[in-house]
Design a protein around this motif. Sequence first.
Motif, PDB file in Angstrom:
ATOM      1  N   TRP A 235       5.465 -41.792  13.049  1.00 32.94           N
ATOM      2  CA  TRP A 235       4.122 -41.028  12.398  1.00 32.94           C
ATOM      3  C   TRP A 235       4.262 -39.727  13.099  1.00 32.94           C
ATOM      4  O   TRP A 235       5.033 -39.227  13.802  1.00 32.94           O
ATOM      5  N   ASP A 236       3.255 -39.061  12.619  1.00 34.62           N
ATOM      6  CA  ASP A 236       3.204 -37.581  12.721  1.00 34.62           C
ATOM      7  C   ASP A 236       3.088 -37.032  14.101  1.00 34.62           C
ATOM      8  O   ASP A 236       3.475 -35.954  14.803  1.00 34.62           O
ATOM      9  N   GLU A 237       2.855 -37.831  15.087  1.00 35.25           N
ATOM     10  CA  GLU A 237       2.476 -37.655  16.549  1.00 35.25           C
ATOM     11  C   GLU A 237       3.784 -37.348  17.030  1.00 35.25           C
ATOM     12  O   GLU A 237       4.006 -36.919  18.281  1.00 35.25           O
ATOM     13  N   ILE A 238       4.964 -37.804  16.456  1.00 35.74           N
ATOM     14  CA  ILE A 238       6.338 -37.644  17.017  1.00 35.74           C
ATOM     15  C   ILE A 238       6.726 -35.975  17.026  1.00 35.74           C
ATOM     16  O   ILE A 238       7.804 -35.700  17.586  1.00 35.74           O
ATOM     17  N   LEU A 239       6.037 -35.323  16.407  1.00 36.47           N
ATOM     18  CA  LEU A 239       6.123 -33.845  16.203  1.00 36.47           C
ATOM     19  C   LEU A 239       5.561 -33.305  17.715  1.00 36.47           C
ATOM     20  O   LEU A 239       6.315 -32.055  18.339  1.00 36.47           O
ATOM     21  N   GLN A 240       4.884 -33.946  18.577  1.00 33.32           N
ATOM     22  CA  GLN A 240       4.272 -33.579  19.866  1.00 33.32           C
ATOM     23  C   GLN A 240       5.567 -33.484  20.727  1.00 33.32           C
ATOM     24  O   GLN A 240       6.270 -34.434  21.000  1.00 33.32           O
ATOM     25  N   GLY A 241       5.620 -32.312  21.319  1.00 33.23           N
ATOM     26  CA  GLY A 241       6.568 -32.043  22.388  1.00 33.23           C
ATOM     27  C   GLY A 241       7.756 -31.814  21.929  1.00 33.23           C
ATOM     28  O   GLY A 241       9.072 -31.514  22.821  1.00 33.23           O
ATOM     29  N   GLY A 242       8.172 -31.668  20.764  1.00 32.42           N
ATOM     30  CA  GLY A 242       9.415 -31.168  20.111  1.00 32.42           C
ATOM     31  C   GLY A 242       9.819 -32.452  19.228  1.00 32.42           C
ATOM     32  O   GLY A 242       9.869 -33.444  19.640  1.00 32.42           O
ATOM     33  N   LEU A 243      10.319 -32.028  18.016  1.00 34.53           N
ATOM     34  CA  LEU A 243      10.750 -33.246  17.117  1.00 34.53           C
ATOM     35  C   LEU A 243      12.101 -33.650  17.138  1.00 34.53           C
ATOM     36  O   LEU A 243      13.049 -32.788  17.305  1.00 34.53           O
ATOM     37  N   ALA A 244      12.289 -34.890  17.106  1.00 34.10           N
ATOM     38  CA  ALA A 244      13.972 -35.391  16.976  1.00 34.10           C
ATOM     39  C   ALA A 244      14.495 -34.891  15.629  1.00 34.10           C
ATOM     40  O   ALA A 244      13.996 -34.488  14.800  1.00 34.10           O
ATOM     41  N   GLU A 245      15.705 -34.292  16.205  1.00 34.09           N
ATOM     42  CA  GLU A 245      16.597 -33.634  15.150  1.00 34.09           C
ATOM     43  C   GLU A 245      16.766 -34.167  13.885  1.00 34.09           C
ATOM     44  O   GLU A 245      16.549 -33.636  12.839  1.00 34.09           O
ATOM     45  N   SER A 246      16.769 -35.465  13.723  1.00 39.99           N
ATOM     46  CA  SER A 246      17.195 -36.156  12.376  1.00 39.99           C
ATOM     47  C   SER A 246      16.019 -36.870  11.949  1.00 39.99           C
ATOM     48  O   SER A 246      15.911 -37.676  10.970  1.00 39.99           O
ATOM     49  N   ALA A 247      14.786 -36.848  12.531  1.00 41.67           N
ATOM     50  CA  ALA A 247      13.654 -37.567  12.258  1.00 41.67           C
ATOM     51  C   ALA A 247      13.045 -37.419  10.798  1.00 41.67           C
ATOM     52  O   ALA A 247      12.984 -36.148  10.357  1.00 41.67           O
ATOM     53  N   THR A 248      12.662 -38.362  10.227  1.00 38.55           N
ATOM     54  CA  THR A 248      11.839 -38.325   9.127  1.00 38.55           C
ATOM     55  C   THR A 248      10.245 -38.532   9.418  1.00 38.55           C
ATOM     56  O   THR A 248       9.922 -39.490  10.185  1.00 38.55           O
ATOM     57  N   VAL A 249       9.503 -37.748   8.950  1.00 47.24           N
ATOM     58  CA  VAL A 249       7.709 -37.784   9.403  1.00 47.24           C
ATOM     59  C   VAL A 249       7.001 -38.437   8.543  1.00 47.24           C
ATOM     60  O   VAL A 249       7.201 -38.108   7.352  1.00 47.24           O
ATOM     61  N   MET A 250       6.247 -39.626   8.967  1.00 48.63           N
ATOM     62  CA  MET A 250       5.218 -40.221   8.020  1.00 48.63           C
ATOM     63  C   MET A 250       4.032 -39.346   8.524  1.00 48.63           C
ATOM     64  O   MET A 250       3.419 -39.681   9.468  1.00 48.63           O
ATOM     65  N   SER A 251       3.583 -38.798   7.585  1.00 50.32           N
ATOM     66  CA  SER A 251       2.121 -37.968   7.728  1.00 50.32           C
ATOM     67  C   SER A 251       1.189 -38.803   7.385  1.00 50.32           C
ATOM     68  O   SER A 251       0.745 -38.919   6.396  1.00 50.32           O
ATOM     69  N   TRP A 252       0.109 -39.104   8.545  1.00 47.94           N
ATOM     70  CA  TRP A 252      -0.996 -39.862   8.378  1.00 47.94           C
ATOM     71  C   TRP A 252      -2.131 -39.140   8.636  1.00 47.94           C
ATOM     72  O   TRP A 252      -3.338 -39.363   7.801  1.00 47.94           O
ATOM     73  N   GLN A 253      -2.268 -38.393   9.651  1.00 47.76           N
ATOM     74  CA  GLN A 253      -3.253 -37.643  10.031  1.00 47.76           C
ATOM     75  C   GLN A 253      -3.749 -36.459   9.292  1.00 47.76           C
ATOM     76  O   GLN A 253      -3.758 -35.235   9.784  1.00 47.76           O
ATOM     77  N   GLY A 254      -3.928 -36.770   7.870  1.00 43.13           N
ATOM     78  CA  GLY A 254      -3.841 -35.862   7.046  1.00 43.13           C
ATOM     79  C   GLY A 254      -2.395 -35.161   6.748  1.00 43.13           C
ATOM     80  O   GLY A 254      -1.508 -35.879   7.110  1.00 43.13           O
ATOM     81  N   GLU A 255      -2.426 -33.881   6.003  1.00 42.04           N
ATOM     82  CA  GLU A 255      -1.288 -33.504   5.626  1.00 42.04           C
ATOM     83  C   GLU A 255      -0.671 -32.610   6.518  1.00 42.04           C
ATOM     84  O   GLU A 255       0.535 -32.399   6.308  1.00 42.04           O
ATOM     85  N   ALA A 256      -1.158 -32.152   7.688  1.00 41.81           N
ATOM     86  CA  ALA A 256      -0.913 -30.957   8.310  1.00 41.81           C
ATOM     87  C   ALA A 256       0.618 -31.286   9.321  1.00 41.81           C
ATOM     88  O   ALA A 256       1.421 -30.511   8.917  1.00 41.81           O
ATOM     89  N   GLY A 257       0.665 -32.513   9.592  1.00 41.67           N
ATOM     90  CA  GLY A 257       2.048 -33.122  10.106  1.00 41.67           C
ATOM     91  C   GLY A 257       3.105 -32.821   9.179  1.00 41.67           C
ATOM     92  O   GLY A 257       4.186 -32.254   9.469  1.00 41.67           O
ATOM     93  N   GLY A 258       2.947 -33.649   7.975  1.00 43.39           N
ATOM     94  CA  GLY A 258       3.964 -33.405   6.886  1.00 43.39           C
ATOM     95  C   GLY A 258       4.459 -32.131   6.721  1.00 43.39           C
ATOM     96  O   GLY A 258       5.418 -31.828   6.298  1.00 43.39           O
ATOM     97  N   ILE A 259       3.134 -31.260   6.537  1.00 46.20           N
ATOM     98  CA  ILE A 259       3.639 -29.715   5.986  1.00 46.20           C
ATOM     99  C   ILE A 259       4.300 -29.178   6.871  1.00 46.20           C
ATOM    100  O   ILE A 259       5.231 -28.460   6.614  1.00 46.20           O
ATOM    101  N   ALA A 260       4.071 -29.434   8.216  1.00 45.34           N
ATOM    102  CA  ALA A 260       4.630 -28.919   9.439  1.00 45.34           C
ATOM    103  C   ALA A 260       6.436 -29.256   9.688  1.00 45.34           C
ATOM    104  O   ALA A 260       7.262 -28.456   9.705  1.00 45.34           O
ATOM    105  N   ALA A 261       6.403 -30.616   9.097  1.00 44.25           N
ATOM    106  CA  ALA A 261       7.814 -31.154   9.379  1.00 44.25           C
ATOM    107  C   ALA A 261       8.596 -30.578   8.134  1.00 44.25           C
ATOM    108  O   ALA A 261       9.951 -30.310   8.220  1.00 44.25           O
ATOM    109  N   ALA A 262       8.031 -30.535   7.091  1.00 48.13           N
ATOM    110  CA  ALA A 262       8.746 -29.905   5.733  1.00 48.13           C
ATOM    111  C   ALA A 262       9.262 -28.577   5.931  1.00 48.13           C
ATOM    112  O   ALA A 262      10.217 -28.231   5.483  1.00 48.13           O
ATOM    113  N   LYS A 263       8.281 -27.747   6.437  1.00 46.42           N
ATOM    114  CA  LYS A 263       8.684 -26.199   6.745  1.00 46.42           C
ATOM    115  C   LYS A 263       9.745 -26.187   7.756  1.00 46.42           C
ATOM    116  O   LYS A 263      10.526 -25.345   7.768  1.00 46.42           O
TER     117      LYS A 263
END
Length: 761
Positions: free
Chosen positions: A376-404
């Motif tokens: 889930w998108d909380e895995i962005l906190q503190g630095g994202l694991a290198e190969s992780a795929t993000v499931m963006s649930w708290q709105g789109e912000a986490g997904g947008i950040a991960a795609a960027k």
Amino acid sequence: MHNHHLQKIKSVTVLAITICLSLSVKAQLHIIPQPLHLTEGKGQFLLNSKAVIGVDKESETVGKYLQTYLTQYYKLNLKLKVYPKVPAGAAIQLITTAGDKEGSYALHVSTGTVKVFGKGAGVFYGVQSLIQLLPAKTIAPLKVAVCTVADEPRFQWRGLSLDVSRHFFTVDEVKQYIDVMAHYKLNVFHWHLTDDEGWRIQINKYPKLTEIGAKITYYEKQGKFRKLDNLIDGGGKDGFYTQDEIREVIKYARDRFISILPEIEMPGHSEAAIFAYPELGCQDSTGAKHRVRMLDPSEHTFTFMEDVLTEVIALFPNQYIHIGGDEAEMVDWLKSPTAVALMKKEGMKSEKEVQSYFIKRIEKFLLSKNKKLVGWDEILQGGLAESATVMSWQGEAGGIAAAKMHHHVIMTPLPYMYFDAPQASEDLEPIGWNPTVTWQMVYNYEPMSSELSPEEAEYVLGSQGNIWAEKIPTASHLQYMVYPRALAVAELTWSAKENKNLDRFDFKMKQQYGYFKLWNWNARLPDIVGMNNIVTNSDQFGLVLKYPLLGAQVRYSLNGKMPDSSAKPQLFPIKINTMLKDTLNIKTYTTWTLNKQHVLQEATIRHVDINPVVIDQAALTPGFSYRLIKSKEYNIEKVDTTQLFTMAVINSAAPMVLPVTDGNLTWVKLNGFIRINVDGDYQVTSDFLVSPALFINGEQIIYRGKDRYAQPQKGMLHLKKGAYAITGHYIADNMNRLEDLLVIKSADGKVIEPQVYMFHQ
């Protein structure tokens, strides 16, 4: 359970496209999701027991699937023959091809044959389109409309989740869930197997996970466990899946070209595991006693999780493993001697870095086993694991950040993709989390955010509907919550963006209820057409209520009380004609299929007196005037109007008011006059998804905050030639600046151009 405060619902304008289907076809071709290309021919293919299903070695499994389906639902027993090359004479031909795109297929129905060509899953998807061309009743002979379909999926990830932790669902119930997913070409089943309320997967190395962790309801009754909060129906159902049962479900899904994404929650949402093995829990150096849902980041915990994941990986062939990562109560780590020592050793400045460390350790392990991590998108906190795929649930912000950041993303945002929310007015629907989410809101969602560049948007793998089962105690309740909204997910993830059409989907969706009945599937019934909240100045009021499903019956009342069993059921259409002096509250109880299924609705019809105001019309100038006010206050009555920061005039229906970005709300207060040039009947609405407040001559026509789809509002007014004062207010946001504030239609349904009626002094 993802249950955070909702962000504002974003509406996506659907491209209206021309439907090149004749009315006669409209009754036949209702394939969901909408194919890329669909052409109707003349005539029909008659399917009878003499037909042979001809398959090649690769398409044999799909042939058996079709053979079983026709036997089960139509009592039609067809022969299946496997050929090195399927002969042209076979009535039904399933032919494997080397197509360009995985999942692409072609379907050709002529008066003599049905041919399906496809690559990989393509033949199966072609068969699903064929199934939706069959009549929904078992009437012989079965007639299939002559047509040609050429089709392929837009996204590779077309998902639906199921939470079996909060309430356990049996193997047969899970298989039926997978069956209906397959009919609509959904291809990822996200199986939420562990959480605070129950551990549902057998792990041989740690038998207590299921001996104790899957029997939490039992232990709660013994007084040995906390009360299961949020669970309705007296707690959850105990149970778990053996590894053999897991294999059985995986094979069942694979035969339907569905991959299963298993989810093992960590480091939060782990109370069931900690109940079974307390040493896994986050220790508290203060000695305080409280619920422990967080794993201690100890070497023992990492060994445990690696052991568990080793068994999970051995079971699931899917390349992805979901490790949760959401709603971790990280403050618990600040009291844990293990976590504090880890932070000191690794030079971490905050507990969020512990979360990142935890996820990255698990990611490294998964990579060593050739698996990819999803979280889930909380895995962005503190630095994202290198190969992780993000499931963006708290709105789109986490997904947008991960795609960027060039990480793969699955868009599952609140509110659109959360099917534990009610589907209509909350008072009339089963209890749920969060405000209403209608099928229209789901359908209008666009996974590739406009905030992403074309290159970044390529990282969006697709989208998924999510369901959490705290308040869902039975399979029929589950079906009610997920369908028909899952059909909207199917179309928005499969069909080309320019091929989406809300009105056509509405028609097709209602044609699915015959199949739901055939499959014994309890989808929520459609709403009555015509049940709107209406303000009118007519003394004599007439209304016709229509229903899309044949044989539906309705009990209704006009006194504001829900009709009971003593009210006489009537068939649609219902004509209501009455004198209207004040307010009428219509309440309906609609039933279908021998009263097993029902849906409740209500609408208010309110009478007002509205006549032209006396004004010098020569003094009017074009456009409505509006004032913008900065405020942190949500209540209009308390808004300090001294915070006015601009005044302006709007000359079109869409106000294009940009909200301020300094932490304040942007209140819009408008006033002006509607000038009517011809006596007649007019319909007045707003096209805001979350409505503004609008008043005509001081009478409220539209109430603020209602959902356009769940609580439609209209003014049905007879207006004489002249001017009418209009006032209103709303909070400007990025969503409603793209929507029409006011829409006025004449009696024949034509939209009147804003410049014709918008004026101010």
